[in-house]
Design a protein around this motif. Structure first.
Motif, PDB file in Angstrom:
ATOM      1  N   VAL A   1       0.837  -1.199   0.000  1.00 22.30           N
ATOM      2  CA  VAL A   1       0.000   0.000   0.000  1.00 22.30           C
ATOM      3  C   VAL A   1       0.871   1.248   0.000  1.00 22.30           C
ATOM      4  O   VAL A   1       0.657   2.169  -0.788  1.00 22.30           O
ATOM      5  CB  VAL A   1      -0.962   0.013   1.209  1.00 22.30           C
ATOM      6  N   ARG A   2       1.845   1.281   0.882  1.00 25.06           N
ATOM      7  CA  ARG A   2       2.688   2.470   1.030  1.00 25.06           C
ATOM      8  C   ARG A   2       4.013   2.266   0.318  1.00 25.06           C
ATOM      9  O   ARG A   2       4.815   1.420   0.721  1.00 25.06           O
ATOM     10  CB  ARG A   2       2.936   2.753   2.501  1.00 25.06           C
ATOM     11  N   MET A   3       4.206   3.058  -0.742  1.00 25.44           N
ATOM     12  CA  MET A   3       5.462   3.019  -1.492  1.00 25.44           C
ATOM     13  C   MET A   3       5.807   4.436  -1.924  1.00 25.44           C
ATOM     14  O   MET A   3       4.916   5.268  -2.119  1.00 25.44           O
ATOM     15  CB  MET A   3       5.323   2.129  -2.730  1.00 25.44           C
TER      16      MET A   3
ATOM     17  N   ILE B   1      -1.956   1.967  -4.096  1.00 21.82           N
ATOM     18  CA  ILE B   1      -3.336   2.039  -4.582  1.00 21.82           C
ATOM     19  C   ILE B   1      -3.346   2.540  -6.020  1.00 21.82           C
ATOM     20  O   ILE B   1      -3.962   1.939  -6.905  1.00 21.82           O
ATOM     21  CB  ILE B   1      -4.205   2.943  -3.678  1.00 21.82           C
ATOM     22  N   GLU B   2      -2.660   3.642  -6.290  1.00 26.89           N
ATOM     23  CA  GLU B   2      -2.620   4.183  -7.647  1.00 26.89           C
ATOM     24  C   GLU B   2      -1.848   3.259  -8.577  1.00 26.89           C
ATOM     25  O   GLU B   2      -2.231   3.067  -9.738  1.00 26.89           O
ATOM     26  CB  GLU B   2      -2.003   5.586  -7.659  1.00 26.89           C
ATOM     27  N   ALA B   3      -0.773   2.645  -8.080  1.00 28.59           N
ATOM     28  CA  ALA B   3      -0.029   1.687  -8.901  1.00 28.59           C
ATOM     29  C   ALA B   3      -0.928   0.515  -9.286  1.00 28.59           C
ATOM     30  O   ALA B   3      -0.912   0.053 -10.443  1.00 28.59           O
ATOM     31  CB  ALA B   3       1.209   1.195  -8.157  1.00 28.59           C
ATOM     32  N   THR B   4      -1.742   0.046  -8.350  1.00 26.58           N
ATOM     33  CA  THR B   4      -2.685  -1.046  -8.634  1.00 26.58           C
ATOM     34  C   THR B   4      -3.674  -0.616  -9.713  1.00 26.58           C
ATOM     35  O   THR B   4      -3.934  -1.361 -10.665  1.00 26.58           O
ATOM     36  CB  THR B   4      -3.433  -1.458  -7.353  1.00 26.58           C
ATOM     37  N   ARG B   5      -4.236   0.568  -9.557  1.00 24.78           N
ATOM     38  CA  ARG B   5      -5.192   1.088 -10.541  1.00 24.78           C
ATOM     39  C   ARG B   5      -4.556   1.092 -11.942  1.00 24.78           C
ATOM     40  O   ARG B   5      -5.162   0.652 -12.914  1.00 24.78           O
ATOM     41  CB  ARG B   5      -5.622   2.499 -10.124  1.00 24.78           C
ATOM     42  N   ARG B   6      -3.329   1.561 -12.031  1.00 24.88           N
ATOM     43  CA  ARG B   6      -2.638   1.639 -13.332  1.00 24.88           C
ATOM     44  C   ARG B   6      -2.273   0.263 -13.865  1.00 24.88           C
ATOM     45  O   ARG B   6      -2.384   0.014 -15.063  1.00 24.88           O
ATOM     46  CB  ARG B   6      -1.397   2.514 -13.209  1.00 24.88           C
ATOM     47  N   VAL B   7      -1.825  -0.630 -12.989  1.00 27.16           N
ATOM     48  CA  VAL B   7      -1.486  -1.998 -13.410  1.00 27.16           C
ATOM     49  C   VAL B   7      -2.722  -2.678 -13.985  1.00 27.16           C
ATOM     50  O   VAL B   7      -2.666  -3.315 -15.040  1.00 27.16           O
ATOM     51  CB  VAL B   7      -0.897  -2.810 -12.232  1.00 27.16           C
ATOM     52  N   LEU B   8      -3.848  -2.526 -13.306  1.00 26.10           N
ATOM     53  CA  LEU B   8      -5.061  -3.213 -13.744  1.00 26.10           C
ATOM     54  C   LEU B   8      -5.685  -2.591 -14.984  1.00 26.10           C
ATOM     55  O   LEU B   8      -6.550  -3.207 -15.608  1.00 26.10           O
ATOM     56  CB  LEU B   8      -6.067  -3.289 -12.596  1.00 26.10           C
ATOM     57  N   ALA B   9      -5.233  -1.413 -15.370  1.00 28.40           N
ATOM     58  CA  ALA B   9      -5.697  -0.786 -16.606  1.00 28.40           C
ATOM     59  C   ALA B   9      -4.927  -1.312 -17.815  1.00 28.40           C
ATOM     60  O   ALA B   9      -5.326  -1.067 -18.956  1.00 28.40           O
ATOM     61  CB  ALA B   9      -5.557   0.736 -16.513  1.00 28.40           C
TER      62      ALA B   9
END
Length: 189
Positions: free
Chosen positions: A27-29, A35-43
């Motif tokens: 979560v914290r990086m 959270i934003e990295a996850t959103r971008r990865v899943l896009a």
């Protein structure tokens, strides 16, 4: 393990380069949070599944991770066996939420009904709503089949239709939507 990254932006680049099946995301990086990295990865096209890890058992992190599309949320103090089981569960297409977070998360989602979620749930047939309610109660496909007196394959078909109609990635997101839409409420049996 095919790669690792020290920040969210590097993680996104590693996913693009390595095309993994599953990503363990903190979560914290620095640079770009998980959270934003996850959103971008899943896009990304052919996106991997994401299992979010955190030191902090905060409802905000769990809810944000699920809304970003993560298929799981686990605390870093999970045992190696729990982590391995979570990885296998997420890789198989199901979802995982840390047990300590689940009850509080559901309670938090219950009070306000989300009109958008209610509209999405309204697209379901009566039987699909029954199956979704069973999913939200934590029942397996076999348990849902037994209670609704249908074949397990029929339940599996309904689950697929529910995920498609609700436009959600997995069962966890469908369950969150079920609570947000008021299909079920915490404490109901």
């Amino acid at each position: 393990v095919v790669g690792e990254a020290g920040d969210g932006l590097a993680a996104l680049e590693q996913v693009r380069r390595l095309n993994p099946d599953l990503v363990l995301m903190d979560v914290r990086m620095p640079v770009l949070d998980g959270i934003e990295a996850t959103r971008r990865v899943l896009a990304l096209a052919g996106a991997p599944k994401v299992l979010m890890l955190t030191t902090y058992d905060l409802d905000e992190h769990a809810l944000a991770a699920i809304r970003a599309g993560a298929s799981g949320f686990l605390l870093k103090d999970a045992t190696p066996e729990e982590l391995l089981a979570a990885i296998r569960t997420v890789h198989a297409g199901d979802a995982v939420i840390a047990p300590t977070t689940t009850r509080r998360l559901l309670d938090r989602l219950a009070p306000p009904l989300d009109p958008g979620a209610a509209r999405s749930a309204a697209t379901l047939t009566g039987r699909e709503r029954e199956v979704l309610a069973g999913m939200a109660r934590g029942w397996s496909n076999a348990e849902i089949a037994e209670r609704l007196v249908v074949a397990p394959g029929t339940v599996k078909t309904h689950v697929g239709n529910i995920l498609a109609k609700l436009r959600v990635r997995d069962r966890v997101q469908a369950v969150v939507l079920a609570y947000e839409a008021g299909v079920v409420r915490p404490g109901e049996r």
